[in-house]
Scaffold this active site. Structure first.
Site, short mmCIF file in Angstrom:
data_model
loop_
_atom_site.label_atom_id
_atom_site.label_comp_id
_atom_site.label_asym_id
_atom_site.label_seq_id
_atom_site.Cartn_x
_atom_site.Cartn_y
_atom_site.Cartn_z
N GLY A 21 -26.79 30.13 47.14
CA GLY A 21 -25.87 30.92 46.33
C GLY A 21 -26.63 31.99 45.57
N LYS A 22 -25.84 32.91 44.94
CA LYS A 22 -26.48 34.04 44.27
C LYS A 22 -25.68 34.46 43.06
CE LYS A 22 -29.19 37.95 45.92
NZ LYS A 22 -29.46 38.79 47.10
N PHE A 25 -28.52 37.55 38.01
CA PHE A 25 -29.95 37.51 37.73
C PHE A 25 -30.62 36.30 38.37
CE2 PHE A 25 -28.02 39.57 33.96
CZ PHE A 25 -28.55 40.83 34.15
N LYS A 43 -32.38 26.70 40.91
CA LYS A 43 -31.80 27.93 40.38
C LYS A 43 -32.96 28.78 39.88
CE LYS A 43 -28.38 29.65 37.07
NZ LYS A 43 -27.36 29.26 36.05
N ASP A 136 -15.91 26.27 30.85
CA ASP A 136 -15.56 26.95 32.11
C ASP A 136 -15.18 25.95 33.20
OD1 ASP A 136 -15.06 29.24 33.57
OD2 ASP A 136 -17.11 29.41 34.32
#
Length: 533
Positions: A21-22, A25, A43, A136
């Site tokens: 994933g991306k 930053f 990460k 979230d």
């Protein structure tokens, strides 16, 4: 001169593999700890691109993740800082999103939904017991440990999580994802742990019927729905849902956070703890079908939003005039509407409405399953908008004490009433609070239209906006005054203070003249005093 030793522990101990994933930053890649052969998800944050505030956020995320050790939470195993990069080493969860797994099942019932939300509640309860608010909770952050049947649900992504003391309520900034935001966040009230329970209510609603309780293309209307708690259980899909399930949703989607059910209380609800006898075992094919559409819409709109963010021209002037090619934008930010249409207010209560679009564009909420808060920037901008609202409310209420708390004692100002002179200090403004504002006996509604906030470091900001003031004249006719304002804010000892403002255009609030011949009010052509603050 002694040389500085650079840490290379991650590079020495871990081997990196494919990208998972991306982010803006960061990138997430599969990795293996060389000594043990154990696989993890790393990460990788490019710290060269981070501001001082971003570094604080990174430290907070690592601190929170280290604290949380629970089978239903993605666990942080290591946090390593090397030159230019920081590595957070998490559990490697391979089961994908919970919502994607549900639609692939041959059988899915209310009892299955109960089991899913129970695991989510267990993770939330663990967070709350440790003084953590996730902020979230949404389908994208609910993962499965593996592809095995019955794999554990794992709560992920603590990038917006905050630390609170007990049942502390405070304004921690405007953060979350639109459809899952609680009424108190939208009202910009102090908030705390109950915001997570509201999001759990939204998630449970979707788990049972495959679509969300609050939905509108227009974000403003969506937020009005949420603040009013305007949801229902329509036929026929809700007819087959047990009353106990609806009861739990109602307790989670309670507008008043003080009366909202807690995670520990929800875990004791009959629909959760007596699942085998209370929850229905009937297969819910329509829920699965709706959930497929819901998932597809999330993915598509998320991809569109990502493309927009990557290609958007951030020039405010251009973005107000031109829509990005190939993308439909619901740009209604410049339409002035009154909240009275939806929310009744006392006749003489001064009101402040913010109608804004900080970047000049406003996407429809259908594309907004992405987390609000460009890493914290939007939250900080909302903080400035909120304190500006508070200042204007103090003016409308004639509350000089509240006004002085928000303003610096050396406040400077350019305004029409000062005849081109720079006014310094509070005495010039005190006159209007003591002599003009007490004479107001008409309803006043102030609108902050389309505010633009510029952040200047961590402790300074500038806000520019159009200020519209609605009032009733002496003949009972509605009138509107307009001015253009710029305010400069500085944070001292954790509190924002207004240190300068510049106002052009007409003064803002009409005041009844102290002496009117024949006892007649004359706002149309006679003498009047004007508010000047």
């Amino acid at each position: 001169m002694a040389s500085t030793t650079t840490c290379t522990r991650f590079t020495d101990e871990y081997q990196l593999f494919e990208e998972l994933g991306k982010g803006a930053f960061s990138v997430v890649r599969r990795c293996m700890k060389i000594p043990t052969g154990q696989e993890y998800a790393a990460k990788i944050i490019n710290t060269k691109k981070l501001s001082a505030r971003d570094h604080q956020k990174l430290e907070r995320e690592a601190r929170i993740c280290r604290l949380l050790k629970h089978p239903n939470i993605v666990r942080l195993h290591d946090s390593i800082s090397e030159e230019g990069f920081h590595y957070l080493v998490f559990d490697l969860v391979t089961g994908g999103e919970l919502f994607e797994d549900i639609v692939a099942r041959e059988y899915y019932s209310e009892a299955d939904a109960s089991h899913c939300i129970q695991q989510i509640l267990e993770s939330v309860n663990h967070c709350h017991l440790n003084g953590i608010v996730h902020r979230d909770l949404k389908p994208e952050n609910l993962l499965l440990a593996s592809k095995s049947k019955g794999a554990a649900v794992k709560l992920a992504d603590f990038g917006l999580a905050i630390e609170v003391q007990g049942d502390q309520q405070a304004w921690f900034g405007f953060a979350g994802t639109p459809g899952y935001l609680s009424p108190e966040v939208l009202r910009k009230d102090p908030y705390g742990k109950p915001v997570d329970m509201w999001a759990c209510g939204v998630i449970l609603y979707i788990l049972l019927v495959g679509y969300p309780p609050f939905w509108d293309e227009d974000q403003h209307r969506l937020y009005q729905q949420i603040k009013a708690g305007a949801y229902d259980f329509p036929s026929p899909e809700w007819d087959t849902v047990t009353p106990e399930a609806k009861d739990l949703i109602n307790k989670m989607l309670t507008i008043n956070p003080a009366k909202r059910i807690t995670a520990s209380e929800a875990l004791k609800h009959p629909w959760i703890c007596q699942r085998s006898t209370v929850a229905s075992m009937m297969h819910r094919q329509e829920t699965v079908d709706c959930l497929k559409k819901f998932n597809a819409r999330r993915k598509l709109k998320g991809a569109i939003l990502t493309t927009m963010l990557a290609t958007r021209n951030f020039s405010a002037a251009k973005s107000l005039l031109k829509k990005p090619d190939g993308v439909k934008i619901n740009n209604k930010a410049n339409v002035v509407t009154s909240p009275k249409e939806n929310i009744p207010t006392p006749a003489l209560e001064p009101q402040t409405t913010v109608i804004h679009n900080p970047d000049g564009n406003k996407e429809s909420t259908e594309s907004s399953n992405t987390t609000i808060e460009d890493e914290d920037v939007k939250a900080r901008k909302q903080e400035i908008i909120k304190v500006t609202e508070q200042l204007i409310e103090a003016i409308n209420n004639g509350d000089f004490e509240a006004y002085t708390k928000i303003c610096d004692p050396g406040l400077t100002a350019f305004e029409p009433e000062a005849l081109g002179n720079l006014v310094e200090g509070m005495d010039f403004h005190r006159f209007y609070f003591e002599n003009a504002l007490p004479k107001i006996n008409k309803p006043i509604h102030t609108i902050i239209l389309n505010p633009h906030v510029h952040l200047v470091g961590d402790d300074a900001a500038c806000i520019a906006y159009i200020r519209l003031t609605q009032y009733m004249d002496g003949n009972g006719m509605p009138k509107t005054m307009q001015s253009e304002e710029t305010r400069v804010w500085h944070r001292r000892d954790g509190k924002w203070q207004n240190i300068h403002f510049h106002r052009s255009g007409s003064p803002t609030v009409p005041i009844k003249p102290p002496c009117i011949p024949n006892g007649k009010e004359n706002f149309s052509g006679g003498t009047s005093l004007w508010q000047n603050i």
